[in-house]
Structure formats: C-alpha cells, structure tokens
Design a protein around this motif. Structure first.
Motif, PDB file in Angstrom:
ATOM      1  N   ARG A 186     -72.523   2.810 -99.799  1.00 25.53           N
ATOM      2  CA  ARG A 186     -71.436   3.656 -99.295  1.00 25.53           C
ATOM      3  C   ARG A 186     -70.066   3.022 -99.482  1.00 25.53           C
ATOM      4  O   ARG A 186     -69.042   3.710 -99.471  1.00 25.53           O
ATOM      5  CB  ARG A 186     -71.662   3.969 -97.814  1.00 25.53           C
ATOM      6  CG  ARG A 186     -72.781   4.966 -97.546  1.00 25.53           C
ATOM      7  CD  ARG A 186     -72.766   5.440 -96.103  1.00 25.53           C
ATOM      8  NE  ARG A 186     -73.083   4.377 -95.158  1.00 25.53           N
ATOM      9  CZ  ARG A 186     -74.303   4.101 -94.712  1.00 25.53           C
ATOM     10  NH1 ARG A 186     -75.336   4.816 -95.143  1.00 25.53           N
ATOM     11  NH2 ARG A 186     -74.500   3.125 -93.848  1.00 25.53           N
TER      12      ARG A 186
ATOM     13  N   LEU B 233     -83.278  -1.234 -96.411  1.00 23.66           N
ATOM     14  CA  LEU B 233     -82.574   0.024 -96.682  1.00 23.66           C
ATOM     15  C   LEU B 233     -81.277   0.124 -95.895  1.00 23.66           C
ATOM     16  O   LEU B 233     -80.265   0.631 -96.408  1.00 23.66           O
ATOM     17  CB  LEU B 233     -83.481   1.216 -96.358  1.00 23.66           C
ATOM     18  CG  LEU B 233     -84.556   1.540 -97.391  1.00 23.66           C
ATOM     19  CD1 LEU B 233     -85.531   2.580 -96.847  1.00 23.66           C
ATOM     20  CD2 LEU B 233     -83.930   2.030 -98.697  1.00 23.66           C
ATOM     21  N   ASN B 234     -81.284  -0.330 -94.663  1.00 21.92           N
ATOM     22  CA  ASN B 234     -80.051  -0.300 -93.873  1.00 21.92           C
ATOM     23  C   ASN B 234     -78.949  -1.107 -94.546  1.00 21.92           C
ATOM     24  O   ASN B 234     -77.777  -0.707 -94.563  1.00 21.92           O
ATOM     25  CB  ASN B 234     -80.314  -0.848 -92.468  1.00 21.92           C
ATOM     26  CG  ASN B 234     -81.113   0.114 -91.611  1.00 21.92           C
ATOM     27  OD1 ASN B 234     -81.129   1.316 -91.868  1.00 21.92           O
ATOM     28  ND2 ASN B 234     -81.787  -0.411 -90.595  1.00 21.92           N
TER      29      ASN B 234
ATOM     30  N   ASP C  53     -75.921  14.165 -97.946  1.00 22.45           N
ATOM     31  CA  ASP C  53     -77.114  14.373 -98.758  1.00 22.45           C
ATOM     32  C   ASP C  53     -77.162  15.770 -99.354  1.00 22.45           C
ATOM     33  O   ASP C  53     -77.937  16.031-100.288  1.00 22.45           O
ATOM     34  CB  ASP C  53     -78.388  14.146 -97.927  1.00 22.45           C
ATOM     35  CG  ASP C  53     -78.697  12.670 -97.737  1.00 22.45           C
ATOM     36  OD1 ASP C  53     -78.123  11.846 -98.475  1.00 22.45           O
ATOM     37  OD2 ASP C  53     -79.514  12.342 -96.853  1.00 22.45           O
TER      38      ASP C  53
ATOM     39  N   SER D 137     -87.047   3.414-100.745  1.00 24.51           N
ATOM     40  CA  SER D 137     -87.032   4.469 -99.737  1.00 24.51           C
ATOM     41  C   SER D 137     -88.231   5.398 -99.828  1.00 24.51           C
ATOM     42  O   SER D 137     -88.758   5.855 -98.810  1.00 24.51           O
ATOM     43  CB  SER D 137     -85.738   5.283 -99.875  1.00 24.51           C
ATOM     44  OG  SER D 137     -85.748   6.400 -99.026  1.00 24.51           O
TER      45      SER D 137
ATOM     46  N   GLN E 120     -82.735   1.553-104.460  1.00 20.89           N
ATOM     47  CA  GLN E 120     -82.787   2.203-103.158  1.00 20.89           C
ATOM     48  C   GLN E 120     -83.825   3.318-103.157  1.00 20.89           C
ATOM     49  O   GLN E 120     -84.605   3.470-102.205  1.00 20.89           O
ATOM     50  CB  GLN E 120     -81.403   2.774-102.801  1.00 20.89           C
ATOM     51  CG  GLN E 120     -81.238   3.226-101.365  1.00 20.89           C
ATOM     52  CD  GLN E 120     -81.706   4.649-101.107  1.00 20.89           C
ATOM     53  OE1 GLN E 120     -82.060   5.378-102.017  1.00 20.89           O
ATOM     54  NE2 GLN E 120     -81.725   5.029 -99.839  1.00 20.89           N
TER      55      GLN E 120
ATOM     56  N   GLN F 134     -73.015   1.680-105.722  1.00 20.14           N
ATOM     57  CA  GLN F 134     -73.870   2.872-105.662  1.00 20.14           C
ATOM     58  C   GLN F 134     -74.654   3.027-106.956  1.00 20.14           C
ATOM     59  O   GLN F 134     -75.860   3.314-106.937  1.00 20.14           O
ATOM     60  CB  GLN F 134     -73.008   4.110-105.403  1.00 20.14           C
ATOM     61  CG  GLN F 134     -73.782   5.352-104.977  1.00 20.14           C
ATOM     62  CD  GLN F 134     -74.412   6.095-106.136  1.00 20.14           C
ATOM     63  OE1 GLN F 134     -73.875   6.094-107.243  1.00 20.14           O
ATOM     64  NE2 GLN F 134     -75.543   6.724-105.883  1.00 20.14           N
TER      65      GLN F 134
ATOM     66  N   ASP G 272     -82.394  11.261 -98.787  1.00 17.60           N
ATOM     67  CA  ASP G 272     -83.400  10.761 -97.853  1.00 17.60           C
ATOM     68  C   ASP G 272     -83.657  11.735 -96.713  1.00 17.60           C
ATOM     69  O   ASP G 272     -84.732  11.741 -96.110  1.00 17.60           O
ATOM     70  CB  ASP G 272     -82.965   9.410 -97.278  1.00 17.60           C
ATOM     71  CG  ASP G 272     -83.081   8.284 -98.298  1.00 17.60           C
ATOM     72  OD1 ASP G 272     -83.857   8.443 -99.260  1.00 17.60           O
ATOM     73  OD2 ASP G 272     -82.393   7.264 -98.137  1.00 17.60           O
TER      74      ASP G 272
ATOM     75  N   ASP H 256     -78.052   0.780 -98.069  1.00 15.24           N
ATOM     76  CA  ASP H 256     -77.322   2.035 -97.851  1.00 15.24           C
ATOM     77  C   ASP H 256     -75.867   1.766 -97.470  1.00 15.24           C
ATOM     78  O   ASP H 256     -74.948   2.452 -97.943  1.00 15.24           O
ATOM     79  CB  ASP H 256     -78.003   2.863 -96.767  1.00 15.24           C
ATOM     80  CG  ASP H 256     -79.326   3.457 -97.234  1.00 15.24           C
ATOM     81  OD1 ASP H 256     -79.577   3.460 -98.454  1.00 15.24           O
ATOM     82  OD2 ASP H 256     -80.119   3.909 -96.376  1.00 15.24           O
ATOM     83  N   GLN H 257     -75.653   0.777 -96.616  1.00 18.38           N
ATOM     84  CA  GLN H 257     -74.288   0.441 -96.209  1.00 18.38           C
ATOM     85  C   GLN H 257     -73.479  -0.062 -97.397  1.00 18.38           C
ATOM     86  O   GLN H 257     -72.311   0.312 -97.582  1.00 18.38           O
ATOM     87  CB  GLN H 257     -74.318  -0.609 -95.107  1.00 18.38           C
ATOM     88  CG  GLN H 257     -72.924  -0.973 -94.580  1.00 18.38           C
ATOM     89  CD  GLN H 257     -72.990  -1.964 -93.427  1.00 18.38           C
ATOM     90  OE1 GLN H 257     -74.063  -2.313 -92.958  1.00 18.38           O
ATOM     91  NE2 GLN H 257     -71.828  -2.414 -92.968  1.00 18.38           N
TER      92      GLN H 257
END
Length: 736
Positions: free
Chosen positions: A307, A299-300, A610, A324, A320, A313, A207, A303-304
C-alpha cells in the motif's frame, strides 16, 4: 449384528448420495458414461478421451506445471486464469509498462511477449500398467528389493512408451499403489503472453472475495503456443509459428441455465479423501492453525508495504497472491471440516470398517487401521517440522532461499570447474540475481524475518530445530532482533552490486568465504537440518503409512462395494462432472448460480479498494454496452457455480457443456467448499467459473482486441460444432 447392519445401511445411503463427487481418469470414462449421459452429456466418452483420433483431451494443457489451460483457436490460442499467468504478467511489468494495473493486449502476433521457462504440456495417452509394474514382485521381497524391481519395471515401461518419439512419460501410483498408470506427454516450450485484463478485472474482489460467492472476477489471461516448422515442440525461435492443435474448443454463445450439465477437464493437484481420523485431526488442530498464523503474519507485513508504494506493489504482487490464496483456503477448510463433523464421520466409518473386517475374518484390514493410528502418533512431530520448514523457508524471508541458491558455487566450485559446468552456473546466477532484486524490498523482507523467525522457534518441535540455528540464536543472546540485524547488515546477499562483481570475477577462494555469510549459514542450517533430522524419519514413516493406506483403501473397496470409488487427485488429467446450480450452505441463505454486471457496479460503489474498477469499464457497464455477449435475458453474466468437484490445479480448467463446447473458465471454489479435498458435501460444494461470454466481452468490447475473438469458433443456438479439426494422432510403439 442388527446394530452393525443398520450402521452399514446408513453408511451406504450416505456414500451413494455423492452424485457429483469424484475426479475421474479420462481413459476409464466408459464406467460412468451412462451416468453422465443421464445428466445431460451429448458427446461420447471417445469424444472426450481418445488415443487414435482427436478428442477434447487434445485441447487441454497443463500450464507451467501447475494450472490448467485450453486451446481455443486453430492457431494455438491458449486460455487460462489471470492468477495462473500472474507471474508472467508481473515479470513483464514495470513502472513504465504496468501490465498488472493497465492490462496487456498484443494487437498482432509480433507483439506477443516471450516467457522463458513457461511450458504447456499435453497428454498423449494414459494406460493402466499395474500388471507391468508388479511383474516380478513377490510377497517375500524386502521393501528395498521391491522398490528396486519396481523402478526397473518403470524404466522399461517408459522406454517402451517413448521409443522413437519426442514424448516424455512417467508412471504414477493411484489409490496408494492399488493401481498404476503410465502417462505419456508432449511439452511445448515457447508459450507467449497474448492478453491480460487489468488486475482490477482479473483479481476483482481481491482478498475480500477470494474463495467467496457471489463472485464477479474476470479471472482469465491469454497465451499462445508456438511450435517449430514441423508443429513439434521447439525452444523459442523467431522462426517458430503458432501451434496447430489436434483439437480446440468451440465457444458457446448461449451460456448455461440452471440444471445444465457441465464438466471440468484439467489437472487437479491433490485430494486426500481417504485420510483416517488421526490424519484429519492433525490437519484441523495442528497444521492449519500453524500455517494460517504464519501466513497471516507475513501478509500483514506485505499488504502494508504494498500500500505504501506502486513499485513495491508490483514487486510483491505475485508473492502476496501466492501466500494469500492457501491462507484463506485453510481458514475455510477448517471451518467446513469442523461444521460437517469430519472427525466424527471418519471415526464412524473406521468403526464400521473394523467391525465388518473382523466379521469377515480380514485380519490384515484390522491390523492396517490399528497400525495407522500408531504411526500417525509417531510421525506427528516430523510432519509438523516439515510443515514449519516449508512455511518458513519457502514462504518466509526470501534472503534464505536466495542465499541457498548459491550453494553449488560455495561448496562445489572446483567440482563445477572440473566438469566444465562453471560458466553455465555463473550465468544462471547472474540472471537469478537480476530477477531477485527486481522484485525485492529489503525492509519488507527484514520485517518478515523478524516476525516469522520467532514463529519458527515457537512452532518447530524443540529437538528438531537445527543445531546451528540454536547456536546462532544463542550467539545473538536469544534475540530475534539481533539475529535479524546481524543477518541483513553483514550478508552479501542483500547487495546486488557486490554479488554481480563476485560473479563477474569469480574464484574458489572468494566463494569459499561465503561459507561464513550469516544468511548463507542460516539457509544451510535449515536445509541441512531438515534433510538430516526430519526428512529421513518422515520419509520412512510416511512410506509405511502409504503401504498401510494401500491395504486400507483395498479394504474399503472390498468391504463397501456399493460406493463409487475414484483415485485421489495427483496432478494427472482428470474429468469431473455435475450441473450448473446454486447452493444453500447457510441456514436461511440461498445463492443463485450466476452473477451479472450489476454486481460489479454495486460492489464498486462500496468504496472498498478491492472493488475498484477502471473508469472506462464502469462507463461501458453502466451504458449496458454488452454487444453480442449478453445472455438471452439481456444481462451480461459474469460468473456461475456448478457442482463439479475441483481442487488446486483445476485453476484455468475449461467448463464444458454436454456438446463439448466451452461455456466457462474454472477459477475457484466457494468458501463453504474448501474442505472438499478431504470431505465432499454435495449440498454445499460448488466450483466457481467465469462465464466465457464475459471473457469475450472484456477482450472485444472493453479491450478492443476483437481480432482474438475472430480466431475462435463461436457456436450459437442449436448449432453443433464438429469434433474437428480431425488430425491423425501419432501412435506410440505399443499401438502401432
């Protein structure tokens, strides 16, 4: 009059400066062939698009209905973007075989992986059928009679174009119905995964770098088309063999230099260059801010979650990426439209349009632009309701769309049974349940539900909220938290075992009970609310807008004849051309047109996740083990930019030089270019392409899959690849 003349003179200068703007219909390339030759094209328009002999178009396929791909070998080897093949790569991935993380390479054809439902569609021919579509249409017809007659004409055109073949066809309006083209297609249904680099290569930059230049992303994947024994489309079978194409693209080993001619050939999705001021205002000030906020929120959460676990994932990687991509594009689009004063430019054009139309006595043009302004005010709430519905229902909590996929069995069980379709429906849902729960994490979905349901109620125009949703919220004391708890704790659609048991032992009574399931109730409410309250009004007003846009665009062409006009992208085959060149979009900053392997090492050293790369790849790059894929300056070039006008759908499109050779793979636009769907600026709009030699380096030197490179036709120096293999094209009845 002097003021008007000056205004129009400036307008013509402004419009005529867009040297590389446009997405051109291949069947009409003769009109721009001279300009393309002046920029460096060496092959002919007939070499690019031909009906009766092989041409570049026969190497270009629409990939899965969304992206573009190209044939690069005589054995049907198909090249597209990593992000275009991402869902297939993800679906084949597991904790035991994590192809997203480690990559995948079939070392023989027997190892290539099947992808049910994945297709590759080629264009057989495109024909202007405007006269045929308008046959029997009169000015005094009602809108309903006109639509019925045009539908009848379309059916006759399609029948004539496909009679006696295994082709399909459709008719599509261009320039809001000022012209119509029939498009005949051939679709192959056995497309297998051949190779994909690790996501660290295919999504390098993540991203952080998405929509950004300079770029160092190896955004590619390889598939292969299989055909029946007669080389024609066939469902998957072990007896199928690699497809033998009418043409495949030779690969240039020389790359490009700054100023070299480039063209991008593919299926751009949608542009809106003719939008009027009020429509652009809605995009900038209403739609984009709402969509950006909703996607940023989800997305917040995603993404959390990603991770926290490798399993999550894998489960959410494709989702995602999908959420995004548009999110970041809309941010850049708004920035560009505001910075370039898109609203001011549109308003000045419309003022000149209105003045000139009045001077020429073209009342219908003045009436059209005035009525459009009124309609955009009337449609605003319906348009917003539609956009909110799409963001919430299709990109929000998955439980809703998943629950709604059972609607046929819940509401029409006995009807399916009577038609003999029940068994097929049950088997389809069993497969859907397995697929859904494989990539589903309930706590993540609950968090998305909690956050986005609140935003849904905040953004949806009050009178267009479905009554059932209003009632459901009231029953839960207007608490989104209570709504979430009731939905997930009481719904069968969070329980894979219970659903499979129901599908294994079905009954009309058991499925009828699901009418009261809280997730299904909400899904049905959203769906019904949209189709009852929003879609009819939106559709009617949008239909009127399109009819007026037809008049408005016709007026533009008549009033401002010095401009080169092109039809907005609509997912049909188009060609755009420009040059390999850098840009200077920001004061004091100038971008080179290419990047090298040195940039990968530099970004990798920053510690940003990334930019993480496999250790063995870093080792090879540090050793400068470039093999035969280095540029003549000794560097391994990774990506380059060009002034080709591209949009969504051009992902995976080939970048082709003036000789008709493959030099790169289109995958993105720069951050400063994302407004180009609405407003193209030649000084800053650049498309981003992977250098084909980096693709070959990854396949051969890094992955050790050199047998795939051996399939290709590599061209060096002054060699010219012939437009072979030449194959007699199957003619439609109209050309025989």
């Amino acid at each position: 009059m002097r003021i008007l003349t000056l205004t129009l003179g400036l307008l013509f200068v402004s419009l005529s400066s867009f040297a590389t703007e446009g997405m051109f219909i291949p069947a009409l390339l003769e009109s721009i062939e001279d300009d393309m030759r002046a920029m460096g094209l060496e092959i002919s328009a007939e070499d690019i698009y031909s009906v009766n002999s092989s041409s570049l178009k026969d190497a270009i396929a629409q990939f899965g209905g969304g992206c573009t791909s190209e044939i690069i070998s005589s054995q049907g080897l198909l090249l597209t973007n990593h992000h275009c093949g991402y869902r297939q790569i993800q679906q084949h991935s597991s904790l035991e075989n994590n192809y997203l993380k480690d990559g995948f390479w079939a070392m023989s054809m027997s190892e290539e992986l099947t992808n049910p439902g994945l297709t590759a569609t080629f264009i057989v021919r495109m024909d202007d059928v405007t006269a045929k579509m308008l046959q029997g249409i009169t000015d005094d017809m009602s809108a309903q009679d006109r639509a019925a007659k045009m539908k009848e004409n379309e059916a006759a055109i399609i029948e004539a174009m496909t009679r006696g073949t295994n082709h399909e066809a459709f008719v599509r309006p261009f320039n809001y119905g000022n012209s119509y083209f029939s498009i005949v297609t051939k679709t192959y249904k056995d497309v297998r995964l051949v190779g994909a680099p690790p996501s660290a290569i295919g999504k390098f930059g993540g991203d952080t770098d998405n929509w950004v230049w300079p770029r160092h992303t190896g955004d590619f994947s390889l598939f292969r088309i299989y055909a029946g024994p007669d080389n024609e489309p066939a469902e998957y079978s072990e007896e199928n063999r690699p497809y033998e194409p009418a043409h495949y693209l030779p690969v240039s080993m020389d790359g490009v230099e700054e100023g070299d001619f480039t063209m991008v050939y593919g299926f751009p999705g949608r542009t809106e260059q003719y939008l009027t001021t009020d429509a652009v205002d809605y995009v900038i000030n209403t739609a984009n801010p709402m969509r950006i906020h909703m996607r940023e929120t989800s997305l917040n959460i995603i993404d959390q979650a990603m991770r926290s676990s490798e399993k999550i994932q894998i489960q959410y990687a494709a989702k995602q990426s999908s959420i995004s991509n548009a999110y970041k594009k809309w941010i850049g689009q708004n920035g560009g439209l505001i910075e370039l004063d898109a609203l001011g430019k549109k308003q000045r054009l419309e003022d000149s349009y209105r003045q000139l139309a009045s001077l020429k006595g073209k009342k219908e043009y003045v009436d059209a632009i005035d009525r459009l302004k009124v309609l955009h005010g009337e449609i605003r709430d319906y348009r917003l309701a539609r956009d909110v519905f799409i963001e919430y229902y299709f990109y929000g909590p998955e439980i809703l769309s998943f629950a709604n996929s059972f609607s046929d069995l819940i509401e029409n069980y006995e009807g399916l049974e009577e038609k003999g379709e029940l068994k097929k429906a049950l088997e389809g849902l069993k497969s859907s349940v397995k697929s859904h729960f494989k990539d589903y994490h309930q706590p993540t979905d609950e968090a998305i539900y909690l956050a986005l349901t609140e935003l849904y109620f905040d953004n949806m125009p009050g009178e267009l909220i479905p009554d059932q949703m209003r009632t459901f919220k009231e029953k839960n004391k207007n608490s989104i938290e209570r709504m979430k708890m009731r939905t997930y704790e009481r719904s069968i659609f969070t329980n894979e075992q219970a659903l499979m048991k129901l599908l294994d032992s079905p009954s009309a009574k058991a499925f009828a009970k699901l009418m009261k399931d809280p997730a299904y109730q909400q899904a049905a409410a959203h769906y019904a609310g949209y189709f009852q309250k929003v879609r009819p009004q939106y559709g009617a007003k949008n239909q009127e807008i399109d009819a007026l846009m037809k008049t408005y665009v016709a007026g533009l062409m008549e009033l401002f004849p010095n401009k080169t006009y092109w039809a907005d992208a609509n997912s049909t085959l188009r060609l755009t051309y420009g040059k390999a060149e850098g840009s200077a979009p920001v004061d004091g900053m100038a971008y080179k047109f290419y990047t090298t392997a040195n940039g990968i090492l530099q970004k990798n050293a920053t510690g940003n996740p990334d930019f993480e790369m496999p250790a063995d790849l870093i080792k090879k790059l540090e050793a400068r083990n470039y093999g035969p894929y280095a540029h003549k300056d000794g560097e391994l070039r990774i990506c380059f930019t060009g002034s080709n006008h591209t949009t969504g759908g051009n992902s995976g499109s080939p970048a082709i030089n003036g000789k008709g050779q493959l030099v790169g793979l289109n995958f993105d636009r720069s951050w400063e270019s994302t407004m180009s769907d609405i407003l193209f600026d030649p000084g800053r709009c650049r498309n981003i392409m992977v250098d084909i030699r980096y693709v070959l380096w990854v396949v051969d030197v890094y992955a050790g899959a050199g047998h795939l490179v051996d399939e290709m036709t590599l061209v060096r120096g002054e060699e010219k690849a012939e437009m072979e293999p030449e194959m007699e094209m199957e003619l439609t009845p109209d050309t025989q």
